[in-house]
Scaffold this active site. Sequence first.
Site, PDB file in Angstrom:
ATOM      1  N   ASP A 206       0.826  -1.213   0.000  1.00 52.42           N
ATOM      2  CA  ASP A 206       0.000   0.000   0.000  1.00 52.42           C
ATOM      3  C   ASP A 206       0.855   1.256   0.000  1.00 52.42           C
ATOM      4  O   ASP A 206       0.521   2.258  -0.660  1.00 52.42           O
ATOM      5  CB  ASP A 206      -0.928   0.003   1.219  1.00 52.42           C
ATOM      6  CG  ASP A 206      -2.020  -1.054   1.117  1.00 52.42           C
ATOM      7  OD1 ASP A 206      -2.275  -1.519  -0.017  1.00 52.42           O
ATOM      8  OD2 ASP A 206      -2.606  -1.401   2.156  1.00 52.42           O
TER       9      ASP A 206
ATOM     10  N   CYS B 113     -48.780 -18.364 -41.001  1.00 54.85           N
ATOM     11  CA  CYS B 113     -49.495 -17.958 -42.226  1.00 54.85           C
ATOM     12  C   CYS B 113     -50.753 -18.773 -42.493  1.00 54.85           C
ATOM     13  O   CYS B 113     -51.450 -18.526 -43.481  1.00 54.85           O
ATOM     14  CB  CYS B 113     -48.562 -18.036 -43.430  1.00 54.85           C
ATOM     15  SG  CYS B 113     -48.074 -19.730 -43.852  1.00 54.85           S
TER      16      CYS B 113
ATOM     17  N   LYS C 256     -18.243 -33.266 -21.561  1.00 55.91           N
ATOM     18  CA  LYS C 256     -19.183 -32.493 -20.750  1.00 55.91           C
ATOM     19  C   LYS C 256     -19.799 -33.400 -19.692  1.00 55.91           C
ATOM     20  O   LYS C 256     -20.262 -34.500 -20.012  1.00 55.91           O
ATOM     21  CB  LYS C 256     -20.285 -31.888 -21.637  1.00 55.91           C
ATOM     22  CG  LYS C 256     -19.774 -31.049 -22.802  1.00 55.91           C
ATOM     23  CD  LYS C 256     -19.060 -29.796 -22.337  1.00 55.91           C
ATOM     24  CE  LYS C 256     -20.007 -28.707 -21.923  1.00 55.91           C
ATOM     25  NZ  LYS C 256     -20.711 -28.064 -23.020  1.00 55.91           N
TER      26      LYS C 256
ATOM     27  N   LYS D 110     -12.342 -27.758 -17.759  1.00 53.30           N
ATOM     28  CA  LYS D 110     -13.064 -26.843 -18.652  1.00 53.30           C
ATOM     29  C   LYS D 110     -13.780 -25.806 -17.787  1.00 53.30           C
ATOM     30  O   LYS D 110     -14.848 -26.060 -17.239  1.00 53.30           O
ATOM     31  CB  LYS D 110     -14.055 -27.603 -19.524  1.00 53.30           C
ATOM     32  CG  LYS D 110     -14.691 -26.761 -20.617  1.00 53.30           C
ATOM     33  CD  LYS D 110     -15.566 -27.614 -21.524  1.00 53.30           C
ATOM     34  CE  LYS D 110     -16.117 -26.782 -22.676  1.00 53.30           C
ATOM     35  NZ  LYS D 110     -16.987 -25.678 -22.210  1.00 53.30           N
TER      36      LYS D 110
ATOM     37  N   LYS E 229      -6.600 -32.881 -24.775  1.00 52.63           N
ATOM     38  CA  LYS E 229      -5.814 -32.421 -25.919  1.00 52.63           C
ATOM     39  C   LYS E 229      -4.662 -33.382 -26.193  1.00 52.63           C
ATOM     40  O   LYS E 229      -4.013 -33.848 -25.249  1.00 52.63           O
ATOM     41  CB  LYS E 229      -5.223 -31.028 -25.656  1.00 52.63           C
ATOM     42  CG  LYS E 229      -6.240 -29.954 -25.339  1.00 52.63           C
ATOM     43  CD  LYS E 229      -5.543 -28.663 -24.940  1.00 52.63           C
ATOM     44  CE  LYS E 229      -6.543 -27.602 -24.523  1.00 52.63           C
ATOM     45  NZ  LYS E 229      -5.878 -26.389 -23.984  1.00 52.63           N
TER      46      LYS E 229
END
Length: 652
Positions: free
Chosen positions: A33, A398, A302, A109, A278
Amino acid sequence: MKDRMSELVSLLNRYAHEYYTKDAPSVSDSEYDQLYRELVSLEEQYPNEILPESPTHRVGGKVLDGFEKYQHQYPLYSLQDAFSRAELVAFDERVRKEFPDASYLCELKIDGLSISLAYENGILVAGATRGDGSIGENITENLKRVKDIPLTLPEPLTITVRGECYMPKASFDAVNQLRQENGEAEFANPRNAAAGTLRQLDTSVVAKRNLATFLYQEASPTSEATQEDVLEKLSQLGFSVNEKRVLASTIDQVWDFIEKVGQERDKLPYEIDGIVIKVNHLAAQEELGFTVKAPKWAIAYKFPAEEKEAQLLSVDWTVGRTGVVTPTANLTPVQLAGTTVSRATLHNVDYIREKDIRKDDTVIVYKAGDIIPAVLRVVEGKRVSDEHLDVPSKCPSCQSDLLHFEDEVALRCINPLCPAQIMEGLAHFASRDAMNISGLGPAVVEKLFAKDLVRDVAGIYRLNIEDLLQLENFKEKSANKLYNAIQASKSNSAEKLLFGLGIRHVGSKASRILLEKFHDIPSLAQAEQEEIVSIDSLGMVIAKSLHSYFAQEGTQILLKELEEAGVNLAYLGEKAAADAVLSGKTVVLTGKLETLTRTQAKEKLLRLGANVAGSVSKKTDLVIAGADAGSKLAKAQELGIEIQDEAWLEQL
């Protein structure tokens, strides 16, 4: 005085690195500081001598006007996802066909925001978000407020590094506590909090929220041999590097690490959503190469998605740009993977029938890939009604008849004038991977359509400032910003336009390949189907789709209107002259190159007119082999394909 300021900056940056990155401070807080106050005092006296790498930039606040687009010098690729051990085994088998002795570095990850940091002569000069991988947002000023990002490096290196910026769990709790006390909406999860913080225009807010980083890649060319070496280098340069990683020689060892981390996941001080695997050796990474979106040498496992029970309240049916009608479930709100979920996809009508989903059912909801909420199955023991869901026979936009083709799982509206399809098509045209018109999202498209200001993509380029000022909540600044973004998109390379036109089966990769071959859209429009089919990786489905699209009179009118509006129809990438040495030749690179990087070799081949392929086949004309060439060289020899070395390529 100037020398003392420089000395203080150097000392304080070193002490900050010891404190925030190494967690091993060599000075007390009071000593730090005292030095910091001395620097602040000197900078107040001599403002013209303030160094760009001064640590006082981390706490000072400024209000930014916005974020400029940032062109990445080195593309940021996404990763292929895996959700099972079987998918990892398949990845391993693909790698070992080329490299039987491959080893894998397994890293956590981090669930944050991907960032890129550029240093020149050891000084941080730019920081950006990933964006679409080619163009991100320049958030340099905000990243300077992240305390563990070094403003200077111990060596005067020019280097680009990649990593993840995240909000630690403790910081997330503190931020939400403060927001609750102030009557503000709380962040749903740390990832959203980190992303929202980095997009703050007030940089002092960033400084207060205690974001952190983990760096994991040297994007610029490196002399390191392995991913392990890269992480060690990044650590020595002062970056935060996650130490929780393992080098695995088999996929079984990879799986052991995944299971171990999965058990410890909740105890970590930050959020993770998987493990990145990797290939460790960088030479092998270069050899394996990339697809258009992801490296072939890495995969992201995942963790299994969290599942929750919710009650089905109703179903909405929406029309996409290709006419596919998709059902979306409205549910009782549930907390899922850090966010409140009240809507989830039901995929298509066949899925509803297969899962036997009925009115008022209790269903299991999860997030596919930790991103998209989806209905997984019915809890049959809690069924309260035998009534089947109402499946529409008319288009909800439509009112045209919906068709259910035998070879498709979805309902489809084939009315080319369907408002929903037109609006979805306009939003796709403006999207990041297409023309990348910032600010022209679905909500703005809907407003333009409602006021009859735009009916097709050419109409976007007829808009003026006065038109945009008619839109709700648009003021002069926002109108000018969108108008400028529209004008800037005119100069995009034509593969962005081709993808933006939304031709069925023609994705971003096919668009680039087609324009590399035909050079501009008018030439592509005149191409015979046989010419397109002859292109490696493209087939008859794409050829027929293109032929059908360009044969329509409306398409020719649209292209003419776009050209008259000043929209570029030509490919702006590398184009080879017809008489170039390797014009039209399919070339494969293999082995370790001694003088050229693989990227440099590929760029040279493209300039010489070659099509660079990733694997050897009967269509391959030439293989350029470096040291330690593996199975590709053997296959080329077996097929009698011409083989040359790096020296031969350099002489061309």
